[in-house]
Scaffold this motif. Structure first.
Motif, PDB file in Angstrom:
ATOM      1  N   ALA A 162       0.869  -1.286   0.054  1.00 36.89           N
ATOM      2  CA  ALA A 162      -0.105   0.049   0.049  1.00 36.89           C
ATOM      3  C   ALA A 162       0.822   1.310   0.016  1.00 36.89           C
ATOM      4  CB  ALA A 162      -0.929  -0.037   1.197  1.00 36.89           C
ATOM      5  N   ILE A 163       1.739   1.296   0.646  1.00 33.51           N
ATOM      6  CA  ILE A 163       2.686   2.565   0.889  1.00 33.51           C
ATOM      7  C   ILE A 163       3.444   2.555  -0.413  1.00 33.51           C
ATOM      8  CG2 ILE A 163       4.959   3.415   1.908  1.00 33.51           C
ATOM      9  CD1 ILE A 163       4.096   2.023   4.426  1.00 33.51           C
ATOM     10  N   PHE A 164       3.855   1.563  -1.111  1.00 29.73           N
ATOM     11  CA  PHE A 164       4.721   1.691  -2.471  1.00 29.73           C
ATOM     12  C   PHE A 164       3.477   2.040  -3.673  1.00 29.73           C
ATOM     13  CE2 PHE A 164       5.872   0.081  -6.437  1.00 29.73           C
ATOM     14  CZ  PHE A 164       7.089   0.463  -6.554  1.00 29.73           C
ATOM     15  N   LEU A 165       2.568   1.569  -3.525  1.00 32.51           N
ATOM     16  CA  LEU A 165       1.273   1.944  -4.430  1.00 32.51           C
ATOM     17  C   LEU A 165       0.912   3.295  -4.304  1.00 32.51           C
ATOM     18  CD1 LEU A 165      -0.173  -1.392  -4.892  1.00 32.51           C
ATOM     19  CD2 LEU A 165       1.262  -0.503  -6.621  1.00 32.51           C
ATOM     20  N   LEU A 166       0.675   3.578  -2.936  1.00 30.61           N
ATOM     21  CA  LEU A 166       0.188   5.145  -2.926  1.00 30.61           C
ATOM     22  C   LEU A 166       1.099   6.183  -3.097  1.00 30.61           C
ATOM     23  CD1 LEU A 166      -2.326   4.223   0.213  1.00 30.61           C
ATOM     24  CD2 LEU A 166      -2.909   4.554  -2.325  1.00 30.61           C
ATOM     25  N   SER A 167       2.339   5.879  -2.793  1.00 29.35           N
ATOM     26  CA  SER A 167       3.683   6.723  -3.232  1.00 29.35           C
ATOM     27  C   SER A 167       3.689   7.003  -4.696  1.00 29.35           C
ATOM     28  CB  SER A 167       4.718   6.310  -2.580  1.00 29.35           C
ATOM     29  OG  SER A 167       4.988   5.999  -1.211  1.00 29.35           O
ATOM     30  N   LEU A 168       3.232   6.068  -5.326  1.00 27.00           N
ATOM     31  CA  LEU A 168       3.440   6.071  -6.734  1.00 27.00           C
ATOM     32  C   LEU A 168       2.335   7.067  -7.344  1.00 27.00           C
ATOM     33  CD1 LEU A 168       4.389   2.700  -8.294  1.00 27.00           C
ATOM     34  CD2 LEU A 168       5.835   4.729  -8.480  1.00 27.00           C
ATOM     35  N   THR A 169       1.269   6.791  -6.639  1.00 24.84           N
ATOM     36  CA  THR A 169      -0.206   7.261  -7.105  1.00 24.84           C
ATOM     37  C   THR A 169       0.005   8.890  -6.745  1.00 24.84           C
ATOM     38  OG1 THR A 169      -1.589   5.491  -6.749  1.00 24.84           O
ATOM     39  CG2 THR A 169      -2.683   7.574  -6.648  1.00 24.84           C
ATOM     40  N   TRP A 170       0.469   9.222  -5.561  1.00 24.73           N
ATOM     41  CA  TRP A 170       0.477  10.653  -5.197  1.00 24.73           C
ATOM     42  C   TRP A 170       1.642  11.522  -5.816  1.00 24.73           C
ATOM     43  CZ3 TRP A 170      -3.882  13.240  -3.735  1.00 24.73           C
ATOM     44  CH2 TRP A 170      -5.027  12.578  -3.499  1.00 24.73           C
ATOM     45  N   GLY A 171       2.400  11.201  -6.786  1.00 22.72           N
ATOM     46  CA  GLY A 171       3.197  12.053  -7.239  1.00 22.72           C
ATOM     47  C   GLY A 171       4.893  11.488  -7.254  1.00 22.72           C
ATOM     48  N   TYR A 172       5.120  10.555  -6.585  1.00 22.12           N
ATOM     49  CA  TYR A 172       6.687  10.033  -6.431  1.00 22.12           C
ATOM     50  C   TYR A 172       6.893   9.372  -7.748  1.00 22.12           C
ATOM     51  CZ  TYR A 172       7.245  11.353  -1.407  1.00 22.12           C
ATOM     52  OH  TYR A 172       7.251  11.875  -0.285  1.00 22.12           O
ATOM     53  N   ASN A 173       7.993   9.776  -8.311  1.00 23.61           N
ATOM     54  CA  ASN A 173       8.120   8.911  -9.415  1.00 23.61           C
ATOM     55  C   ASN A 173       9.009   7.503  -8.973  1.00 23.61           C
ATOM     56  OD1 ASN A 173      11.029   9.135  -9.418  1.00 23.61           O
ATOM     57  ND2 ASN A 173      11.009  11.369 -10.629  1.00 23.61           N
ATOM     58  N   ALA A 174       9.027   6.639 -10.111  1.00 23.95           N
ATOM     59  CA  ALA A 174       9.540   5.414  -9.682  1.00 23.95           C
ATOM     60  C   ALA A 174      11.125   5.221  -9.386  1.00 23.95           C
ATOM     61  CB  ALA A 174       9.570   4.400 -10.816  1.00 23.95           C
ATOM     62  N   GLN A 175      11.788   6.199  -9.756  1.00 23.30           N
ATOM     63  CA  GLN A 175      13.178   6.432  -9.483  1.00 23.30           C
ATOM     64  C   GLN A 175      13.466   7.036  -8.046  1.00 23.30           C
ATOM     65  OE1 GLN A 175      14.781   9.229 -12.690  1.00 23.30           O
ATOM     66  NE2 GLN A 175      15.277   7.561 -13.975  1.00 23.30           N
ATOM     67  N   GLU A 176      12.688   7.814  -7.669  1.00 22.63           N
ATOM     68  CA  GLU A 176      12.496   8.563  -6.369  1.00 22.63           C
ATOM     69  C   GLU A 176      12.174   7.055  -5.142  1.00 22.63           C
ATOM     70  OE1 GLU A 176      10.046  11.603  -6.389  1.00 22.63           O
ATOM     71  OE2 GLU A 176      11.558  13.224  -6.858  1.00 22.63           O
ATOM     72  N   LEU A 177      11.076   6.571  -5.564  1.00 22.82           N
ATOM     73  CA  LEU A 177      10.915   5.400  -4.692  1.00 22.82           C
ATOM     74  C   LEU A 177      11.883   4.214  -4.661  1.00 22.82           C
ATOM     75  CD1 LEU A 177       6.826   5.193  -5.503  1.00 22.82           C
ATOM     76  CD2 LEU A 177       8.030   5.669  -3.289  1.00 22.82           C
ATOM     77  N   ALA A 178      12.533   4.017  -5.979  1.00 23.84           N
ATOM     78  CA  ALA A 178      13.288   3.001  -5.841  1.00 23.84           C
ATOM     79  C   ALA A 178      14.636   3.465  -4.981  1.00 23.84           C
ATOM     80  CB  ALA A 178      14.029   2.889  -7.327  1.00 23.84           C
ATOM     81  N   LEU A 179      15.194   4.748  -4.881  1.00 24.33           N
ATOM     82  CA  LEU A 179      16.103   5.276  -4.232  1.00 24.33           C
ATOM     83  C   LEU A 179      15.851   4.999  -2.712  1.00 24.33           C
ATOM     84  CD1 LEU A 179      18.830   6.527  -3.704  1.00 24.33           C
ATOM     85  CD2 LEU A 179      17.419   8.913  -4.244  1.00 24.33           C
TER      86      LEU A 179
END
Length: 179
Positions: free
Chosen positions: A62-79
């Protein structure tokens, strides 16, 4: 309030969809764990432990998917996730036995042929143990010897040793002399 909804309409709808899908996913996983536990005769406390693991998995998703939904891009999340997992990995390497016992606990839940109340013998050349399984925890088993001694036995070791079933269900009052 309506402006906020109109500005974030796609994110709100996607959030609701993600939450619904994850809730259904969690429900299916819990039903499956419950069915496996019921069909295998696994004690309800061990099934509840699996529910905790399922909750952690769904929360991380949920944290991962909601972070993507609300504007974090995949590179920032991967980091972020790689940094967090690197720190966790170093910590787990330092305490690897805890991780191996948790993993063994999950394996024991799905494939351990002995239940609470079973009398078993652990074939260890240095310290053979004959005892009754009192409880199966996330990290260890509680074994009670015939002499009444409580032994805490790590889950990862029970998978490494040969174990014999002596009695399917043992009752503590059996085998004692009547006074």
């Amino acid at each position: 309030m309506t402006e906020l909804f109109l500005l974030n309409k796609n994110q709100i709808l996607t959030t609701l969809a993600i939450m619904l899908v994850l809730w259904i996913f969690q429900f299916i996983l819990k039903k499956t764990a419950n069915r496996v536990g019921h069909n295998s005769g696994i004690h309800v406390t061990r099934t509840r432990l699996m529910f905790k693991y399922i909750n952690v998995l769904v929360t991380i998703l949920a944290i991962f998917l909601l972070s993507l939904t609300w504007g974090y891009n995949a590179q920032e999340l991967a980091l972020i996730f790689s940094s967090v997992f690197a720190i966790i990995g170093v910590a787990m390497f330092a305490i690897w036995s805890i991780l191996s016992n948790i993993t063994a606990g999950i394996i024991l839940f799905f494939s351990f042929p002995y239940k609470i109340g079973s009398r078993i013998k652990i074939h260890d050349k240095d310290l053979p143990i004959e005892a009754v399984i009192e409880d199966i925890k996330a990290f260890h088993l509680h074994l009670r010897t015939l002499e009444g001694e409580l032994i805490t036995y790590p889950n990862n070791l029970i998978l490494q040793k040969a174990v014999s079933l002596i009695e399917k269900e043992y009752h503590a009052d059996e085998g004692k002399d009547a006074l």
